[in-house]
Design an enzyme around this catalytic site. Structure first.
Site, short mmCIF file in Angstrom:
data_model
loop_
_atom_site.label_atom_id
_atom_site.label_comp_id
_atom_site.label_asym_id
_atom_site.label_seq_id
_atom_site.Cartn_x
_atom_site.Cartn_y
_atom_site.Cartn_z
N CYS A 43 -5.31 61.79 -111.07
CA CYS A 43 -4.07 62.30 -110.97
C CYS A 43 -3.38 62.16 -112.34
CB CYS A 43 -3.36 61.43 -109.84
SG CYS A 43 -3.94 61.83 -108.10
N CYS A 47 2.30 61.97 -110.08
CA CYS A 47 1.86 62.54 -108.83
C CYS A 47 2.57 62.13 -107.68
CB CYS A 47 0.54 62.32 -108.45
SG CYS A 47 -0.29 63.19 -107.12
N CYS A 74 -6.60 66.33 -108.58
CA CYS A 74 -5.60 66.23 -107.35
C CYS A 74 -5.39 67.82 -106.98
CB CYS A 74 -4.71 65.38 -107.45
SG CYS A 74 -3.43 65.11 -106.48
N CYS A 77 -0.97 67.20 -107.81
CA CYS A 77 -0.35 67.19 -108.99
C CYS A 77 -1.21 68.26 -110.12
CB CYS A 77 -0.09 65.73 -109.62
SG CYS A 77 -1.80 64.91 -110.08
#
Length: 85
Positions: A43, A47, A74, A77
């Site tokens: 991330c 995030c 992710c 994000c």
């Protein structure tokens, strides 16, 4: 623990990095990325996902380093998409 995801390019989060993750600091995006050992997800600091426990977080200078260590980007994000920064 997921030792297969720990490489020489990772490091535990510094207090400043952990604070950036906890506060979802957008100004720290692109300065570092973090991986969550329990989920295998990488991330950006900003995030919106629920933050992991500190002992499950490892930091990388680039998202490519996190991917090379076995983390997937992710879906929230999108650390692998510069246009999302």
């Amino acid at each position: 623990m997921h030792s297969d995801r720990l490489t020489s390019t990772h490091r535990n989060p510094t207090p400043a990095q952990w604070q950036a993750i906890r506060s979802r600091d957008t100004s720290m995006d692109c300065h570092f990325f973090y991986g969550v050992l329990s989920t295998g997800i990488a991330c950006r600091p900003s995030c919106a996902a629920r933050p992991a426990r500190p002992e499950s977080v490892v930091c990388y200078e680039t998202v490519e380093q996190a991917r090379a260590a076995g983390f997937r980007p992710c879906l929230r994000c999108r650390p692998d998409r510069p246009e999302a920064w």
